[in-house]
Motif scaffolding. Structure first.
Motif, PDB file in Angstrom:
ATOM      1  N   VAL A 199      88.828  40.639  40.062  1.00  0.00           N
ATOM      2  CA  VAL A 199      87.928  39.518  39.790  1.00  0.00           C
ATOM      3  C   VAL A 199      87.283  39.118  41.111  1.00  0.00           C
ATOM      4  O   VAL A 199      87.977  38.833  42.083  1.00  0.00           O
ATOM      5  CB  VAL A 199      88.687  38.323  39.186  1.00  0.00           C
ATOM      6  CG1 VAL A 199      87.751  37.152  38.957  1.00  0.00           C
ATOM      7  CG2 VAL A 199      89.376  38.725  37.895  1.00  0.00           C
ATOM      8  N   GLU A 200      85.946  39.103  41.130  1.00  0.00           N
ATOM      9  CA  GLU A 200      85.213  38.778  42.359  1.00  0.00           C
ATOM     10  C   GLU A 200      84.605  37.391  42.256  1.00  0.00           C
ATOM     11  O   GLU A 200      84.043  37.017  41.231  1.00  0.00           O
ATOM     12  CB  GLU A 200      84.120  39.824  42.582  1.00  0.00           C
ATOM     13  CG  GLU A 200      83.389  39.649  43.881  1.00  0.00           C
ATOM     14  CD  GLU A 200      82.444  40.807  44.172  1.00  0.00           C
ATOM     15  OE1 GLU A 200      81.773  40.731  45.204  1.00  0.00           O
ATOM     16  OE2 GLU A 200      82.387  41.759  43.387  1.00  0.00           O
ATOM     17  N   SER A 201      84.736  36.611  43.338  1.00  0.00           N
ATOM     18  CA  SER A 201      84.063  35.318  43.441  1.00  0.00           C
ATOM     19  C   SER A 201      83.140  35.384  44.648  1.00  0.00           C
ATOM     20  O   SER A 201      83.003  36.436  45.273  1.00  0.00           O
ATOM     21  CB  SER A 201      85.086  34.186  43.587  1.00  0.00           C
ATOM     22  OG  SER A 201      85.697  34.232  44.864  1.00  0.00           O
ATOM     23  N   ASP A 202      82.515  34.247  45.006  1.00  0.00           N
ATOM     24  CA  ASP A 202      81.605  34.246  46.144  1.00  0.00           C
ATOM     25  C   ASP A 202      82.289  34.631  47.452  1.00  0.00           C
ATOM     26  O   ASP A 202      81.701  35.304  48.283  1.00  0.00           O
ATOM     27  CB  ASP A 202      80.960  32.866  46.317  1.00  0.00           C
ATOM     28  CG  ASP A 202      79.960  32.565  45.217  1.00  0.00           C
ATOM     29  OD1 ASP A 202      79.467  33.520  44.576  1.00  0.00           O
ATOM     30  OD2 ASP A 202      79.662  31.377  45.006  1.00  0.00           O
ATOM     31  N   ASP A 203      83.567  34.209  47.643  1.00  0.00           N
ATOM     32  CA  ASP A 203      84.222  34.450  48.926  1.00  0.00           C
ATOM     33  C   ASP A 203      85.495  35.287  48.869  1.00  0.00           C
ATOM     34  O   ASP A 203      86.087  35.576  49.900  1.00  0.00           O
ATOM     35  CB  ASP A 203      84.501  33.133  49.637  1.00  0.00           C
ATOM     36  CG  ASP A 203      85.383  32.201  48.824  1.00  0.00           C
ATOM     37  OD1 ASP A 203      85.594  32.453  47.624  1.00  0.00           O
ATOM     38  OD2 ASP A 203      85.856  31.209  49.395  1.00  0.00           O
ATOM     39  N   THR A 204      85.948  35.700  47.683  1.00  0.00           N
ATOM     40  CA  THR A 204      87.161  36.517  47.578  1.00  0.00           C
ATOM     41  C   THR A 204      87.036  37.594  46.515  1.00  0.00           C
ATOM     42  O   THR A 204      86.166  37.532  45.648  1.00  0.00           O
ATOM     43  CB  THR A 204      88.407  35.664  47.217  1.00  0.00           C
ATOM     44  OG1 THR A 204      88.217  35.107  45.915  1.00  0.00           O
ATOM     45  CG2 THR A 204      88.673  34.580  48.235  1.00  0.00           C
ATOM     46  N   VAL A 205      87.927  38.559  46.599  1.00  0.00           N
ATOM     47  CA  VAL A 205      88.138  39.543  45.536  1.00  0.00           C
ATOM     48  C   VAL A 205      89.632  39.511  45.251  1.00  0.00           C
ATOM     49  O   VAL A 205      90.439  39.682  46.163  1.00  0.00           O
ATOM     50  CB  VAL A 205      87.713  40.964  45.948  1.00  0.00           C
ATOM     51  CG1 VAL A 205      88.040  41.960  44.841  1.00  0.00           C
ATOM     52  CG2 VAL A 205      86.235  41.015  46.284  1.00  0.00           C
ATOM     53  N   ARG A 206      90.019  39.244  44.012  1.00  0.00           N
ATOM     54  CA  ARG A 206      91.429  39.195  43.623  1.00  0.00           C
ATOM     55  C   ARG A 206      91.719  40.380  42.721  1.00  0.00           C
ATOM     56  O   ARG A 206      91.039  40.611  41.730  1.00  0.00           O
ATOM     57  CB  ARG A 206      91.745  37.896  42.905  1.00  0.00           C
ATOM     58  CG  ARG A 206      93.193  37.852  42.422  1.00  0.00           C
ATOM     59  CD  ARG A 206      93.574  36.502  41.927  1.00  0.00           C
ATOM     60  NE  ARG A 206      93.723  35.660  43.105  1.00  0.00           N
ATOM     61  CZ  ARG A 206      93.789  34.339  43.065  1.00  0.00           C
ATOM     62  NH1 ARG A 206      93.721  33.703  41.929  1.00  0.00           N
ATOM     63  NH2 ARG A 206      93.925  33.650  44.173  1.00  0.00           N
ATOM     64  N   ALA A 261      95.368  47.231  36.004  1.00  0.00           N
ATOM     65  CA  ALA A 261      95.069  46.218  37.010  1.00  0.00           C
ATOM     66  C   ALA A 261      93.677  45.682  36.724  1.00  0.00           C
ATOM     67  O   ALA A 261      92.865  46.326  36.054  1.00  0.00           O
ATOM     68  CB  ALA A 261      95.132  46.817  38.405  1.00  0.00           C
ATOM     69  N   GLU A 262      93.419  44.504  37.257  1.00  0.00           N
ATOM     70  CA  GLU A 262      92.130  43.863  37.042  1.00  0.00           C
ATOM     71  C   GLU A 262      91.630  43.329  38.368  1.00  0.00           C
ATOM     72  O   GLU A 262      92.412  42.827  39.174  1.00  0.00           O
ATOM     73  CB  GLU A 262      92.308  42.713  36.049  1.00  0.00           C
ATOM     74  CG  GLU A 262      91.058  41.907  35.822  1.00  0.00           C
ATOM     75  CD  GLU A 262      91.314  40.755  34.858  1.00  0.00           C
ATOM     76  OE1 GLU A 262      90.763  40.809  33.756  1.00  0.00           O
ATOM     77  OE2 GLU A 262      92.046  39.828  35.233  1.00  0.00           O
ATOM     78  N   ASP A 307     100.508  43.742  36.478  1.00  0.00           N
ATOM     79  CA  ASP A 307     101.869  43.408  36.094  1.00  0.00           C
ATOM     80  C   ASP A 307     102.765  43.288  37.331  1.00  0.00           C
ATOM     81  O   ASP A 307     103.136  44.284  37.930  1.00  0.00           O
ATOM     82  CB  ASP A 307     102.402  44.480  35.144  1.00  0.00           C
ATOM     83  CG  ASP A 307     103.764  44.141  34.582  1.00  0.00           C
ATOM     84  OD1 ASP A 307     104.117  42.951  34.540  1.00  0.00           O
ATOM     85  OD2 ASP A 307     104.482  45.082  34.180  1.00  0.00           O
ATOM     86  N   GLY A 308     103.073  42.063  37.736  1.00  0.00           N
ATOM     87  CA  GLY A 308     103.991  41.829  38.844  1.00  0.00           C
ATOM     88  C   GLY A 308     103.379  41.805  40.229  1.00  0.00           C
ATOM     89  O   GLY A 308     104.103  41.769  41.216  1.00  0.00           O
ATOM     90  N   PHE A 309     102.057  41.836  40.368  1.00  0.00           N
ATOM     91  CA  PHE A 309     101.458  41.752  41.696  1.00  0.00           C
ATOM     92  C   PHE A 309     100.084  41.101  41.643  1.00  0.00           C
ATOM     93  O   PHE A 309      99.432  41.052  40.603  1.00  0.00           O
ATOM     94  CB  PHE A 309     101.328  43.143  42.334  1.00  0.00           C
ATOM     95  CG  PHE A 309     100.201  43.959  41.755  1.00  0.00           C
ATOM     96  CD1 PHE A 309      98.966  44.003  42.382  1.00  0.00           C
ATOM     97  CD2 PHE A 309     100.367  44.688  40.590  1.00  0.00           C
ATOM     98  CE1 PHE A 309      97.924  44.747  41.863  1.00  0.00           C
ATOM     99  CE2 PHE A 309      99.340  45.443  40.063  1.00  0.00           C
ATOM    100  CZ  PHE A 309      98.108  45.475  40.703  1.00  0.00           C
ATOM    101  N   ARG A 310      99.687  40.569  42.796  1.00  0.00           N
ATOM    102  CA  ARG A 310      98.342  40.010  42.950  1.00  0.00           C
ATOM    103  C   ARG A 310      97.986  40.032  44.425  1.00  0.00           C
ATOM    104  O   ARG A 310      98.779  39.614  45.264  1.00  0.00           O
ATOM    105  CB  ARG A 310      98.269  38.592  42.410  1.00  0.00           C
ATOM    106  CG  ARG A 310      96.881  37.992  42.570  1.00  0.00           C
ATOM    107  CD  ARG A 310      96.722  36.656  41.923  1.00  0.00           C
ATOM    108  NE  ARG A 310      97.857  35.789  42.173  1.00  0.00           N
ATOM    109  CZ  ARG A 310      98.233  34.811  41.372  1.00  0.00           C
ATOM    110  NH1 ARG A 310      97.578  34.584  40.268  1.00  0.00           N
ATOM    111  NH2 ARG A 310      99.270  34.066  41.675  1.00  0.00           N
ATOM    112  N   TYR A 311      96.817  40.558  44.772  1.00  0.00           N
ATOM    113  CA  TYR A 311      96.302  40.562  46.138  1.00  0.00           C
ATOM    114  C   TYR A 311      94.967  39.843  46.139  1.00  0.00           C
ATOM    115  O   TYR A 311      94.139  40.064  45.259  1.00  0.00           O
ATOM    116  CB  TYR A 311      96.088  41.992  46.652  1.00  0.00           C
ATOM    117  CG  TYR A 311      97.371  42.769  46.831  1.00  0.00           C
ATOM    118  CD1 TYR A 311      98.101  42.675  48.004  1.00  0.00           C
ATOM    119  CD2 TYR A 311      97.843  43.596  45.823  1.00  0.00           C
ATOM    120  CE1 TYR A 311      99.276  43.388  48.175  1.00  0.00           C
ATOM    121  CE2 TYR A 311      99.025  44.315  45.985  1.00  0.00           C
ATOM    122  CZ  TYR A 311      99.729  44.202  47.158  1.00  0.00           C
ATOM    123  OH  TYR A 311     100.890  44.902  47.328  1.00  0.00           O
TER     124      TYR A 311
END
Length: 84
Positions: free
Chosen positions: A46-53, A43-44, A57-61
């Protein structure tokens, strides 16, 4: 053991069960769960100013760092899910 909301919110009434669990009592040590088995996928995050994603494989929150505009009460994280 249960964790419940102390007060009503816009998403749950007072006394709503948020989490629960069971464990053995007595003895010297509570048994620990078996470690999760790796399945060769990663899993990976990725942080931005207003979100963390967080995705894999097959999912994303996506977790928002602030409450939605117009929300009552203290800020709390937002979550959304999507299938890839």
């Amino acid at each position: 053991m249960r964790a419940v909301t102390a007060h009503s919110t816009d998403w749950a009434g007072a006394g709503h069960t948020v989490s629960f669990g069971q464990f053995a009592v007595g003895g010297d040590k509570v048994p620990e769960p078996e470690p999760a088995q790796a399945v060769g996928r990663s899993a990976e995050a990725v942080e931005s100013d207003d979100t963390v994603r967080v995705g894999g494989d097959g999912f994303r929150y996506t977790f928002g760092k602030t409450a939605r505009p117009g929300a009552c009460g203290p800020p709390r994280p937002r979550t959304s899910t999507s299938s890839i």
